[in-house]
Design an enzyme around this catalytic site. Structure first.
Site, PDB file in Angstrom:
ATOM      1  N   HIS A  30       2.640   4.128 -11.607  1.00  0.00           N
ATOM      2  CA  HIS A  30       3.650   4.089 -12.584  1.00  0.00           C
ATOM      3  C   HIS A  30       3.799   2.836 -12.989  1.00  0.00           C
ATOM      4  CE1 HIS A  30       6.719   2.961  -9.456  1.00  0.00           C
ATOM      5  NE2 HIS A  30       6.224   3.808  -8.927  1.00  0.00           N
ATOM      6  N   ASP A  74       6.170  -2.415  -5.620  1.00  0.00           N
ATOM      7  CA  ASP A  74       6.260  -0.710  -5.997  1.00  0.00           C
ATOM      8  C   ASP A  74       6.482  -0.854  -7.824  1.00  0.00           C
ATOM      9  OD1 ASP A  74       6.722   1.744  -6.405  1.00  0.00           O
ATOM     10  OD2 ASP A  74       8.857   1.751  -5.652  1.00  0.00           O
ATOM     11  N   GLU A  91       8.443   7.415 -13.567  1.00  0.00           N
ATOM     12  CA  GLU A  91       8.411   7.744 -12.351  1.00  0.00           C
ATOM     13  C   GLU A  91       9.676   7.734 -11.429  1.00  0.00           C
ATOM     14  OE1 GLU A  91       7.319   7.863  -7.676  1.00  0.00           O
ATOM     15  OE2 GLU A  91       8.165   6.218  -9.079  1.00  0.00           O
ATOM     16  N   ASP A 118       7.055   1.722 -14.324  1.00  0.00           N
ATOM     17  CA  ASP A 118       8.392   1.635 -14.336  1.00  0.00           C
ATOM     18  C   ASP A 118       8.874   0.945 -12.868  1.00  0.00           C
ATOM     19  OD1 ASP A 118       7.811   4.074 -13.433  1.00  0.00           O
ATOM     20  OD2 ASP A 118       9.895   4.627 -13.405  1.00  0.00           O
ATOM     21  N   HIS A 176      12.207  -1.051  -3.782  1.00  0.00           N
ATOM     22  CA  HIS A 176      13.649  -0.683  -4.142  1.00  0.00           C
ATOM     23  C   HIS A 176      14.345  -1.794  -3.462  1.00  0.00           C
ATOM     24  CE1 HIS A 176      12.476   3.755  -5.320  1.00  0.00           C
ATOM     25  NE2 HIS A 176      11.566   2.975  -5.696  1.00  0.00           N
TER      26      HIS A 176
HETATM   27 ZN   LIG Z   1       6.657   3.686  -6.740  1.00  0.00          ZN
END
Ligand SMILES: [Zn+2]
Length: 388
Positions: A85, A117, A149, A87, A361
């Site tokens: 992904h 990520d 995503e 984003d 995150h």
């Molecule tokens: Zn991810």
């Protein structure tokens, strides 16, 4: 060799520098166009055929599919799809000690928003492909870059719009420290809203108390939770049954008023193979008697489109190959990915990429320099073994 293609580090830097935050909060949300354009440029310079599609569900967001190598003439599934992904989540202002959009090397790490990520994965893939002789491909190699995503998985829900996207194998490069992941649970989030009727507390029977009805709802949901636990089992997971969690509840405003509205937010995590419909039927069935007793008082509202679980069998060829290449046994994951949607294309699907989910995150997200070369090598081996 490819004079127009930047170095691995330059690609990484450009990807991190191109903001692509997706967020349900509109003030944070931005287009992923810049990332898609960079990938389009680099992959075309390697000879890939590049298709870019604006999402039907989300204007200003794009999916990219890059393909190279011979397609089977009989339309059968073939080759490898490497997917990620484009984003990222928003960043915590003040908690980052570095600029999230400037790739920074320090302490044997590369810091940046999306470094693990997972925008960095595309630099890994392109680096893995760079020195291969793609004119010798026997099967198609495809690279897929999706949008949104982190919010709705809108991009992954529109893959059917790419004609003839029929890989035999797919690898999603979410950060797993290159450990193959072959299954995860699904996820749905529901709001249960009880609408009663307010009134003065001196006569509780004069209204319909939403908190009292919610009390009955909670009892029924506890029974549902137990029956999910009794009926379904998958020993590969640390928590080997489907779960139900009460995450938020609010009702009423004052002790001397009959509560007119009460809301519960809950999530459910079905096992792979359990259809979302089945789960919803069970939820509706559990609450049906309460609905009958209190007509029009109970609403179930999905708070996002559910994500199904998925599983690729332990003895699938791709799982075996990834285990051999990485030297690690395949595991289940306890988070959701786009894998169920990609698995629906009809391919064996695993999740496996550089970086750690523990950094995802988080402020000061990073990957370590030490994992770069081995991950590039393993990805190259995967491509060679499945497409050449
Ligand atoms: Zn991810």
């Amino acid at each position: 060799m490819h004079r127009t293609l930047p170095s691995f580090m330059d690609m990484y830097r450009d990807l991190i520098a191109a903001p692509s935050v997706s967020c349900l909060e509109p003030t944070w949300d931005i287009s992923n166009r810049q990332v898609i354009e960079l990938l389009g440029l680099w992959l075309s310079s390697l000879g890939f055929h590049v298709e870019i599609q604006e999402l039907e569900r989300q204007a200003g967001k794009y999916n990219l599919l890059a393909s190279i190598g011979p397609e089977p003439t009989d339309g059968s599934a073939a080759g490898l799809l490497l997917s990620g992904h484009t984003d990222t989540v928003p960043w915590d202002e003040g908690r980052w000690t570095r600029d999230p959009f400037t790739l920074t090397e320090a302490d044997g790490k590369l810091f940046g928003l999306g470094s693990a990520d997972m925008k960095g994965f595309f630099a890994f893939v392109i680096e893995a492909v760079r020195d291969l002789d793609l004119s010798k491909l026997k099967k198609p190699l495809r690279i897929l870059a999706t949008a949104d995503e982190e919010t709705s998985m809108a991009g992954a829900r529109e893959l059917h719009r790419f004609a003839n996207l029929k890989p035999e194998y797919a690898v999603i490069g979410e950060p797993t420290n290159m450990v193959p992941v072959r299954m995860h649970k699904g996820h749905s989030t529901d709001c249960i809203r009880i609408t009663g009727k307010s009134g003065h507390s001196s006569n509780p029977a004069a209204g319909v108390n939403a908190i009292s009805i919610m009390h009955e709802v909670l009892g029924s949901l506890k029974t549902l939770e137990q029956s999910l636990k009794d009926k379904f089992h998958e020993p590969a997971f640390e928590v080997p049954y489907p779960t139900l969690n009460f995450g938020h509840i609010h009702g009423g405003d004052a002790a001397n008023r009959i509560c007119a509205c009460c809301e519960l937010h809950m999530d459910m995590r079905p096992l792979p193979g359990m259809r979302i419909d089945t789960l919803n039927d069970m939820l509706n069935g559990a609450l049906a008697p309460i609905r009958e007793r209190y007509p029009n008082a109970l609403d179930i509202i999905a708070m996002h489109e559910p994500i199904p679980g998925y599983e690729t069998k332990a003895d699938a060829a791709l799982v075996r190959l990834a285990e051999a290449i990485s030297g690690q046994n395949a595991e289940p994951a306890n988070y959701c990915t786009e894998a169920p949607f990609i698995h629906d294309l009809g391919c064996e699907t695993i999740v496996m990429g550089p970086g750690s989910i523990r950094q995802a995150h988080q402020p000061d997200e990073y990957i370590t320099l030490a994992e770069i070369k081995p991950a590039q090598q393993q990805l190259r081996e995967l491509i060679v073994k499945t497409c050449f």
